[in-house]
Every structure is written in structure tokens, then in C-alpha cells.
Design a protein around this motif. Structure first.
Motif, PDB file in Angstrom:
ATOM      1  N   UNK A  65      42.070  -0.039  -8.093  1.00 11.76           N
ATOM      2  CA  UNK A  65      43.402  -0.603  -7.873  1.00 11.76           C
ATOM      3  C   UNK A  65      44.508   0.279  -8.452  1.00 11.76           C
ATOM      4  N   UNK A  66      44.215   1.024  -9.536  1.00 12.20           N
ATOM      5  CA  UNK A  66      45.252   1.872 -10.133  1.00 12.20           C
ATOM      6  C   UNK A  66      45.748   2.944  -9.169  1.00 12.20           C
ATOM      7  N   UNK A  67      44.884   3.392  -8.274  1.00 12.99           N
ATOM      8  CA  UNK A  67      45.289   4.413  -7.310  1.00 12.99           C
ATOM      9  C   UNK A  67      46.442   3.931  -6.439  1.00 12.99           C
ATOM     10  N   UNK A  68      46.555   2.610  -6.265  1.00 13.17           N
ATOM     11  CA  UNK A  68      47.590   2.024  -5.425  1.00 13.17           C
ATOM     12  C   UNK A  68      48.746   1.481  -6.258  1.00 13.17           C
ATOM     13  N   UNK A  69      48.440   0.734  -7.301  1.00 10.89           N
ATOM     14  CA  UNK A  69      49.469  -0.025  -8.014  1.00 10.89           C
ATOM     15  C   UNK A  69      50.370   0.821  -8.904  1.00 10.89           C
ATOM     16  N   UNK A  70      49.986   2.059  -9.147  1.00 15.43           N
ATOM     17  CA  UNK A  70      50.830   2.920  -9.986  1.00 15.43           C
ATOM     18  C   UNK A  70      51.826   3.737  -9.174  1.00 15.43           C
ATOM     19  N   UNK A  71      52.113   3.289  -7.960  1.00 16.85           N
ATOM     20  CA  UNK A  71      53.027   4.034  -7.092  1.00 16.85           C
ATOM     21  C   UNK A  71      54.447   4.053  -7.638  1.00 16.85           C
ATOM     22  N   UNK A  72      54.828   3.045  -8.424  1.00 19.49           N
ATOM     23  CA  UNK A  72      56.199   2.971  -8.933  1.00 19.49           C
ATOM     24  C   UNK A  72      56.210   2.197 -10.244  1.00 19.49           C
ATOM     25  N   UNK A  73      57.278   2.342 -11.039  1.00 17.92           N
ATOM     26  CA  UNK A  73      57.403   1.537 -12.267  1.00 17.92           C
ATOM     27  C   UNK A  73      57.394   0.048 -11.936  1.00 17.92           C
ATOM     28  N   UNK A  74      56.853  -0.766 -12.866  1.00  7.90           N
ATOM     29  CA  UNK A  74      56.762  -2.206 -12.655  1.00  7.90           C
ATOM     30  C   UNK A  74      57.401  -2.952 -13.826  1.00  7.90           C
ATOM     31  N   UNK A  75      58.079  -4.018 -13.483  1.00  8.45           N
ATOM     32  CA  UNK A  75      58.618  -4.925 -14.487  1.00  8.45           C
ATOM     33  C   UNK A  75      58.342  -6.346 -14.019  1.00  8.45           C
ATOM     34  N   UNK A  76      57.972  -7.206 -14.951  1.00  8.00           N
ATOM     35  CA  UNK A  76      57.752  -8.599 -14.577  1.00  8.00           C
ATOM     36  C   UNK A  76      59.088  -9.329 -14.465  1.00  8.00           C
ATOM     37  N   UNK A  77      59.077 -10.462 -13.785  1.00  4.76           N
ATOM     38  CA  UNK A  77      60.295 -11.274 -13.654  1.00  4.76           C
ATOM     39  C   UNK A  77      60.831 -11.642 -15.037  1.00  4.76           C
ATOM     40  N   UNK A  78      59.943 -12.015 -15.939  1.00  2.42           N
ATOM     41  CA  UNK A  78      60.355 -12.399 -17.287  1.00  2.42           C
ATOM     42  C   UNK A  78      61.009 -11.235 -18.015  1.00  2.42           C
ATOM     43  N   UNK A  79      60.488 -10.022 -17.834  1.00  2.00           N
ATOM     44  CA  UNK A  79      61.077  -8.851 -18.488  1.00  2.00           C
ATOM     45  C   UNK A  79      62.475  -8.554 -17.949  1.00  2.00           C
ATOM     46  N   UNK A  80      62.661  -8.695 -16.628  1.00  2.00           N
ATOM     47  CA  UNK A  80      63.964  -8.382 -16.040  1.00  2.00           C
ATOM     48  C   UNK A  80      65.017  -9.401 -16.466  1.00  2.00           C
ATOM     49  N   UNK A  81      64.622 -10.675 -16.552  1.00  2.00           N
ATOM     50  CA  UNK A  81      65.589 -11.713 -16.938  1.00  2.00           C
ATOM     51  C   UNK A  81      65.822 -11.759 -18.443  1.00  2.00           C
ATOM     52  N   UNK A  82      65.029 -11.042 -19.198  1.00  3.05           N
ATOM     53  CA  UNK A  82      65.216 -10.970 -20.648  1.00  3.05           C
ATOM     54  C   UNK A  82      66.523 -10.224 -20.955  1.00  3.05           C
ATOM     55  N   UNK A  83      67.346 -10.731 -21.876  1.00  4.12           N
ATOM     56  CA  UNK A  83      68.626 -10.064 -22.199  1.00  4.12           C
ATOM     57  C   UNK A  83      68.460  -8.622 -22.668  1.00  4.12           C
ATOM     58  N   UNK A  84      67.284  -8.268 -23.153  1.00  4.68           N
ATOM     59  CA  UNK A  84      67.081  -6.902 -23.665  1.00  4.68           C
ATOM     60  C   UNK A  84      66.776  -5.898 -22.549  1.00  4.68           C
ATOM     61  N   UNK A  85      66.582  -6.380 -21.320  1.00  4.20           N
ATOM     62  CA  UNK A  85      66.270  -5.468 -20.214  1.00  4.20           C
ATOM     63  C   UNK A  85      67.478  -4.607 -19.880  1.00  4.20           C
ATOM     64  N   UNK A  86      67.241  -3.313 -19.673  1.00 13.09           N
ATOM     65  CA  UNK A  86      68.311  -2.383 -19.325  1.00 13.09           C
ATOM     66  C   UNK A  86      68.413  -2.266 -17.798  1.00 13.09           C
ATOM     67  N   UNK A  87      69.387  -2.868 -17.167  1.00 15.85           N
ATOM     68  CA  UNK A  87      69.487  -2.844 -15.699  1.00 15.85           C
ATOM     69  C   UNK A  87      69.806  -1.472 -15.126  1.00 15.85           C
ATOM     70  N   UNK A  88      70.155  -0.506 -15.983  1.00 18.57           N
ATOM     71  CA  UNK A  88      70.447   0.840 -15.476  1.00 18.57           C
ATOM     72  C   UNK A  88      69.236   1.430 -14.745  1.00 18.57           C
ATOM     73  N   UNK A  89      68.034   0.943 -15.057  1.00 16.52           N
ATOM     74  CA  UNK A  89      66.823   1.478 -14.430  1.00 16.52           C
ATOM     75  C   UNK A  89      66.727   1.126 -12.952  1.00 16.52           C
ATOM     76  N   UNK A  90      67.622   0.246 -12.465  1.00 14.54           N
ATOM     77  CA  UNK A  90      67.562  -0.134 -11.042  1.00 14.54           C
ATOM     78  C   UNK A  90      68.598   0.611 -10.213  1.00 14.54           C
ATOM     79  N   UNK A  91      69.462   1.371 -10.849  1.00 14.99           N
ATOM     80  CA  UNK A  91      70.553   2.013 -10.117  1.00 14.99           C
ATOM     81  C   UNK A  91      70.005   2.987  -9.064  1.00 14.99           C
ATOM     82  N   UNK A  92      70.439   2.791  -7.832  1.00 12.87           N
ATOM     83  CA  UNK A  92      70.042   3.664  -6.737  1.00 12.87           C
ATOM     84  C   UNK A  92      68.627   3.467  -6.245  1.00 12.87           C
TER      85      UNK A  92
END
Length: 528
Positions: A367-394
Motif C-alpha cells: 500500500x505504501x507504493x500508492x499512498x505516499x504519492x502526496x503529503x497527508x493530513x487528517x481532518x482533525x489535524x487540519x481543523x486544529x488551530x496549530x495547523x499551518x494552512x500555508x501548506x495548501x497554497x497553490x
């Protein structure tokens, strides 16, 4: 006086004499000179009989007549040497052609399809490793994210007809959009069915969906148990949704294996997945065809390239068109039933255009051959106030469920059902492939047409026959045939890994071995 004489210095043991004669005649009838034939026979005696009969290879001696030219086998024949060679070639070609035609006829029945698909998977697993696609970011939703939404009081609606709740609450989606949009992601793509109105779930979400032109969602056509399919979110314009239907191959323990993806489908005009602007549009360059709907992945790729002011040429995808027949229905305008490894596999019953999914191999098999295609963040991590949204730019932000057992698929890298991967990763690989194809970084996987494949198989069949005629000893024949099969496999891997061209390996290997075996039998029978 005799022209030439072969005699024995001593009396030979009974088992040795016939073998010397066989070795000598085998070499001599292959048009080797008298001296070369005797020398080869002596060498074979030394290799095969010297242990049991010491010095046996030294007993045969040639007594030449200096006034006579050493004879060859063809000098005793009434037919000229060229005629002999021509007859040999004609026999080789005739039998090779017969073996090829028989093998191709058997292949058309579909008997070899499982083997060829297995070889396809092995070639995919042996591709050179790729780097992750930095254009993508994947937001995952699993059981922990469900529990997080419930703890935060976000109401997840119940799926009609069951006691299960939907994976993503309207309030959670609204918070995601509020957090991501200020940081200008190029695309926000939701790989979760949401056929309910926001007014029934979280009313503020309705206006957000209406006013977010870079938001894309999914729909499904003719999906059991919903015969009319599943529409996109009601507030979302139809030209901001694409179908997520998957084209499966075989199924293992209820989990389908995915080797290809449908990037367009011809739908009924009442389908919830058909954008209204496609009803009268015909433009082959931009992939707009009358009554054709785009897939989720195709729509994401098109919108991304438009945002980058880059051209989108639909014709570039046609290089890898996979051509499948379903009964009397053709999948697409250019399609046939006999391309690549497929002969009998069933597909979706809708007409459409599909290509092989050229997975990026990010890690070793599994499964790693497929699932490591891009960075991953969980919903909980993104909604956490400490998440840096700059990582989504572009970035292209893909949102999907990754809880096992919800949306699972096998890939060429999956050795068993435990290595199934969620569907959001399939869409990620499809988006990456389309973008690479359009920007010239990669080409779609291509197949030869049937005539080219027939000549390919015939060529290897002739190789098997010629190798058997050329070499006399059994060990040498086996070694050279083994080298030929290894060479065939290596060429197939090279073409697939570096040029995106899949060529048959099983049919030519069978033809090579069959022709070699037939010729070896005929040669042995002829010499008796």
C-alpha cells in the motif's frame, strides 16, 4: 586411393562407437568441415564419456589424402548449399508461422488473460521509483475523525436505509473551506458522496458551495442500489462535479482490482452527472463531447491547468486508449476489444474513454507504493488551530475517506486484500497522470495494435527455431533458449518502464519454447 579415412587407433567400447558416429554426423550434416566435425565429436566424447572410458576422445583419427580437398556434407548432396539453406529457412518460417497463428488464436479465447495481467502487475511493481507529486495534498478522514466530529458536536447525518452516519458533517466541511480558502489552494476536491441539501445538514454551507468556483465534488451514475446514480451536492453547479465510477478488473474477497480508469463516460441526458454545458458541445481538443461527462480526476486536472494558464489537449490522452467490448456495446468511439492484455474482462456498461492507470511507484510494493504519492493530513489535524494552512497554497487538495472497509480497492501493487487502498488515492494517481501527460512529463501507457503484436510473437517464434537449428547439444539449446526468454522479459520491462509501451511477454515466450521444442524433435528424428 580413398580421399579421406577416419579410423580408430584402438578398439572402441561398444557404447562409445555409436555416440562418436552420432556426434560426428550431427556436426558434419550441419555443413562443418570434416576436420571440424571430427574435432567436435572428439570434444563431445571428452565431455560426456571420458570419465567412464578414459582417453576415448583420443582414439578417432583422420587420415587425409593431400591431393583431395576435405569434403563437406553439401559436397555429397545433389542440392546446392543455398538451396539447402533456403529449405531450412522455409521450414523454420512455416512452422514458426503456424505456431504463432495457433498461439494467437488461443490467446483470443482469453485463456492467457490472467497470466498477462499478472505479468502487467509484475512490470508495474518493477518500475523505477518515482517522487511524490508536490502538486497534491490529501486530507484523510477515518474513524478517529468521525469520533472527533462527534465530540465537537458536529452533526453527521444518517445514511438513508441504514444506521451508519455519513463520514463528513456539513459543519466540518464548512470549517475546512473557511480554513483553506484564504490560503488560495488551486482546487479543493471532495471525494465523498454528498447528495443531501446543506439546509438539512448545515445551512451556512449552502452559500459557501455556491460561491466557491474552485470546489469540485463527485457524483455517480447507475450505481447499485441507486439505479439513477448519486447526484453531487444540490447547491453545487453541475459543471463543478465529475463522476467517480471505477472500472474494475477481477475481484478478490469482494475487493476489486483497479488497473485502468474511465476519464469520460457517455451518459443519458437525465443523468445527475452530466453537466448542462456538455449537451451541445463538441470539441475534441478540450475533451468536450456531446452527452459525455468528465470524471472527477479529469475535471480536477482541467481546472488546475486552466488556473496555471496551461493548455489542455485531450488528444494526448488517446495514445493510451484501452479498448474494451461489453457484449455488443463499444466503450468509446475508437474502441476495439483486442488491445493490450485484455480479451474477456468485463467493464462498466456505459460507453466511455479509459486509459491504463500509470501509477507512480513511490515505495516498495504494498500500500505504501500508492499512498505516499502526496503529503497527508487528517481532518482533525487540519481543523486544529496549530495547523499551518500555508501548506495548501497553490495545491490540489483532495478530501477522502480512508477508513478501511469503506472505499477499498486493490492495485497492481496489492498482493492480498489487506493491502487495499482507499479510492481517494486512485483519484490522486489519476490526476497526477493526466497532469503529467498534458505537460509532457509522462505519456499514457500504450499498446501495439494486433498486427504489430502478431509480428512480435512471430519474431520470437522464429528465434526459437533458429536457435535449435544452430546449436546441436541439448545443454547448449536449453541455455540459449533460456537466455532468449530472459532477453524477452528484459526488453518488455525496458519498454514498459522507460517508454510506457506494454508488449506481450507470455504469448511470444510460449511461441519461442513451442517452436524450439518442435524443431528439436524434428532434428532428432531426422538424424535417426
Amino acid at each position: 586411393a580413398l580421399p579421406h579415412l577416419i579410423f580408430m587407433r584402438e578398439k572402441l567400447p561398444d557404447p562409445v562407437s555409436p555416440k562418436f558416429l552420432q556426434y560426428f554426423l550431427t556436426a558434419f550434416t550441419n555443413n562443418k568441415s570434416l576436420y571440424s566435425a571430427v574435432h567436435e565429436a572428439q570434444k563431445n566424447l571428452h565431455d560426456d564419456w571420458e570419465k567412464d572410458y578414459p582417453c576415448a576422445s583420443w582414439l578417432p583419427v583422420v587420415c587425409p589424402n593431400p591431393t583431395e580437398e576435405p569434403p563437406t556434407w553439401h559436397s555429397f548432396s545433389n542440392s546446392p548449399k543455398k538451396q539447402q539453406n533456403w529449405r531450412r529457412f522455409a521450414l523454420t518460417f512455416g512452422l514458426g508461422l503456424a505456431v504463432t497463428m495457433t498461439g494467437l488464436a488461443i490467446r483470443e479465447t482469453g485463456i492467457l488473460e490472467p497470466l498477462e495481467l499478472n505479468i502487467y502487475d509484475r512490470l508495474m511493481q518493477l518500475k523505477p521509483k518515482d517522487k511524490p507529486d508536490d502538486r497534491l495534498l490529501i486530507i484523510t478522514i477515518d474513524r478517529q475523525d468521525w469520533e472527533y466530529q462527534d465530540r465537537m458536536g458536529m452533526k453527521r447525518p444518517t445514511i438513508p436505509g441504514s444506521d451508519r452516519k455519513r463520514s463528513l458533517a456539513g459543519e466540518a466541511l464548512s470549517q475546512l473551506l473557511n480554513k483553506l480558502l484564504p490560503y488560495e489552494p488551486q482546487i479543493i476536491a471532495l471525494d465523498i458522496l454528498r447528495p443531501i441539501a446543506a439546509s438539512q445538514d448545515y445551512p451556512p454551507l449552502a452559500k459557501q458551495l455556491q460561491n466557491t468556483p474552485n470546489f469540485i465534488s463527485i457524483c455517480k451514475f447507475n450505481n447499485y442500489p441507486q439505479p439513477d446514480g448519486f447526484p453531487p451536492p444540490p447547491e453545487l453547479p453541475k459543471n463543478q462535479s465529475g463522476f467517480s465510477n471505477i472500472v474494475p478488473d477481477e475481484t478478490i474477497a469482494g475487493v476489486p482490482r483497479i488497473r485502468r480508469f474511465l476519464y469520460q463516460a457517455k451518459l443519458d441526458r437525465t443523468s445527475p452527472c452530466l453537466p448542462p454545458d456538455s449537451l451541445a458541445t463538441v470539441d475534441s481538443i478540450s475533451c468536450n463531447f456531446k452527452d459525455y461527462a468528465p470524471s472527477f480526476s479529469l475535471l480536477i486536472a482541467k481546472r488546475y491547468l486552466e488556473s496555471q494558464n496551461q493548455d489542455f489537449d485531450c488528444n494526448k490522452l488517446q495514445r493510451g486508449i484501452l479498448e474494451i467490448n461489453i457484449g455488443d456495446t463499444h466503450l468509446g468511439d475508437w474502441l476495439q476489444s483486442n488491445r493490450g492484455p485484455y480479451r474477456t474482462s468485463q467493464s462498466d456498461t456505459r460507453s466511455g474513454r479509459q486509459v491504463m492507470l500509470a501509477y507512480r511507484r513511490i515505495a516498495d510494493n504494498g500500500s505504501d507504493a500508492i499512498t505516499k504519492i502526496a503529503p497527508k493530513k487528517s481532518l482533525q489535524q487540519v481543523l486544529d488551530p496549530r495547523f499551518n494552512p500555508e501548506s495548501v497554497r497553490g495545491k490540489i487538495v483532495l478530501i477522502g475517506v480512508t477508513e478501511p472497509g469503506i472505499d477499498d480497492f486493490l492495485t497492481p501493487f496489492s498482493r492480498n486484500p489487506s493491502e487495499a487502498i482507499p479510492g481517494v488515492y486512485l483519484h490522486a494517481h489519476a490526476v497526477s497522470q493526466i497532469l503529467d501527460t498534458m505537460t509532457g512529463k509522462r505519456t499514457s501507457i500504450a499498446f501495439w495494435n494486433p498486427l504489430q503484436e502478431a509480428f512480435w510473437v512471430l519474431g520470437w517464434s522464429l528465434v526459437g527455431g533458429l536457435l535449435t537449428w544452430r546449436f546441436l547439444r541439448v545443454k547448449t539449446v536449453l541455455l540459449t533458449v533460456a537466455i532468449a526468454v530472459i532477453s524477452l522479459t528484459g526488453i518488455g520491462w525496458l519498454l514498459f518502464s522507460y517508454f510506457g509501451l506494454w508488449v506481450p511477454i507470455i504469448p511470444p515466450a510460449i511461441a519461442l519454447l513451442t517452436t524450439s521444442g518442435i524443431f528439436f524433435f524434428l532434428r532428432s528424428y531426422y538424424l535417426k
